[in-house]
Design an enzyme around this catalytic site. Structure first.
Site, short mmCIF file in Angstrom:
data_model
loop_
_atom_site.label_atom_id
_atom_site.label_comp_id
_atom_site.label_asym_id
_atom_site.label_seq_id
_atom_site.Cartn_x
_atom_site.Cartn_y
_atom_site.Cartn_z
N CYS B 117 -4.10 -0.93 -5.25
CA CYS B 117 -4.62 -2.23 -5.68
C CYS B 117 -6.15 -2.20 -5.76
CB CYS B 117 -4.09 -3.34 -4.77
SG CYS B 117 -4.26 -4.97 -5.50
N HIS B 234 1.99 -2.51 -4.26
CA HIS B 234 1.70 -2.25 -2.85
C HIS B 234 2.86 -1.56 -2.14
CE1 HIS B 234 -2.10 -4.49 -2.20
NE2 HIS B 234 -1.68 -5.23 -3.22
N GLU B 236 2.83 -0.11 0.67
CA GLU B 236 2.78 -0.32 2.13
C GLU B 236 3.42 -1.65 2.52
OE1 GLU B 236 0.45 -0.94 0.07
OE2 GLU B 236 -0.84 -2.59 0.75
#
Lengths: 79, 271
Positions: B117, B234, B236
């Protein structure tokens, strides 16, 4: 010396903010308004009396930081 | 021994690095050392730390952006967030952070660098990846799960996936509208550098599946050398089954496999 710097998206690159403003102007009745481009305006004070030197510096600032020349173009006035 | 006068953070780091790699190789075993860079305004740094440390059991070092020395790291993550408040342009100021010189050096030597990002935006501004980000076509900040297709599963960041696999993975950004010039785009396409594309849930890459106007539905790209990847989604935030989705976990596992030399035979044309 003061540099007045304008940074805008290059022609041909979609400007979503410009488009949104264009539609708003249209709905306000400004039917003849088109091709709205949104940009940034920056003022920089330079402790420099030599206009040529100042210009070199401002160009370098624009190329290195103030504009992303992949998608943006810049112009400036010195005075 | 170091005298008190010569003691500095640099000394400390190099000492730690020397000890961990030379004197206690078995203590660390196959553990990898992952550096997560923290810029003012980063907000996904601890998520990345959590995945590598708590979920995958690796050693993680949080690196403040003022650091100029990256000793003994195996990989670097530039996390998501709003570095420097996104002032001027996303990533434009972060790229001049002191740490970025070391990150560039690390990348130049072939070290793995993952930008997520805002991290992707910083990699673009730093010139470590080609192109630039524009405001989302809709002008909205979009935060939701999307379908993303793994177009190239032969990279150090995607080797644990199947080619063509469709992931459910969240995006959260206002500036993810990827742009590059037609020549660069053609070169990236020919070189399989477009690693992730937005798609429909059944894997079709269509204009309707494109959330932000990104060129060629691009969600993630890799450099020609194959060691720097930037992605807007994302991973994560979806790397643990207990949280309902672990589609993103294999990005991190792929990196570990690559570092251990166990990844699939990686081939990048022109690398």
């Amino acid at each position: 010396m003061k540099a007045k710097i304008h940074v805008t998206l290059k022609q041909g690159i979609l400007d979503p903010q410009g488009k949104a403003i264009e539609h708003a102007l249209d709905s306000l009745g400004f039917k003849n308004a088109g091709n709205v481009r949104v940009g940034k305006y920056m003022e920089v004070d330079l402790d420099e009396k030599d206009k040529a030197k100042a210009e070199t510096q401002v160009k370098s600032m624009c190329e290195k930081l103030l504009a992303n020349t992949i998608v943006e173009e810049y112009r400036y006035e010195l005075g | 021994m170091l005298s008190a006068e010569s003691w500095s953070r640099e000394n400390a780091l190099s000492l730690v690095s020397a000890l961990s790699t030379q004197h206690f190789p078995s203590a660390l075993g196959a553990m990898m050392k992952i550096g997560v860079v923290v810029f003012p305004g980063s907000n996904c740094d601890h998520d990345c730390q959590h995945i590598f440390k708590d979920v995958l059991g690796q050693y993680v070092e949080m690196i403040w952006h003022k650091e100029t020395l990256l000793a003994g790291l195996d990989a670097i993550v530039l996390p998501g967030g709003f570095s420097y408040g996104d002032y001027l342009r996303t990533g434009a100021i972060a790229r001049f952070s002191p740490v970025m010189g070391a990150v560039k050096e690390f990348a130049k030597k072939g070290g793995l660098v993952l930008g997520i990002c805002n991290g992707f935006q910083i990699l673009l501004e730093a010139g470590l990846l080609p192109g630039a980000m524009l405001r989302n076509k809709s002008l909205h900040f979009i935060c939701k799960d999307l379908s993303v297709k793994v177009e190239n599963a032969a990279t150090s960041f995607t080797s644990a996936y199947e080619s063509g696999q469709v992931l459910k993975i969240p995006i959260a950004h206002a500036d993810g509208n990827y742009y590059t010039d037609p020549v660069t785009l053609a070169a990236m396409q020919a070189n399989a550098q477009i690693v992730l594309r937005y798609c429909t849930p059944d894997g079709k890459v269509t204009p309707e599946a494109n959330p932000n106007g990104s060129l060629d539905n691009i969600a993630g790209i890799i450099n020609a050398e194959g060691n720097v990847l930037g992605m807007m989604p994302h991973p994560e935030r979806c790397a643990e089954a207990v949280l309902g989705n672990d589609d993103g976990k294999l990005v991190f596992l792929s990196m570990l496999e690559a570092l251990k030399g166990k990844g699939k035979q990686l081939k990048m044309v022109g690398a």
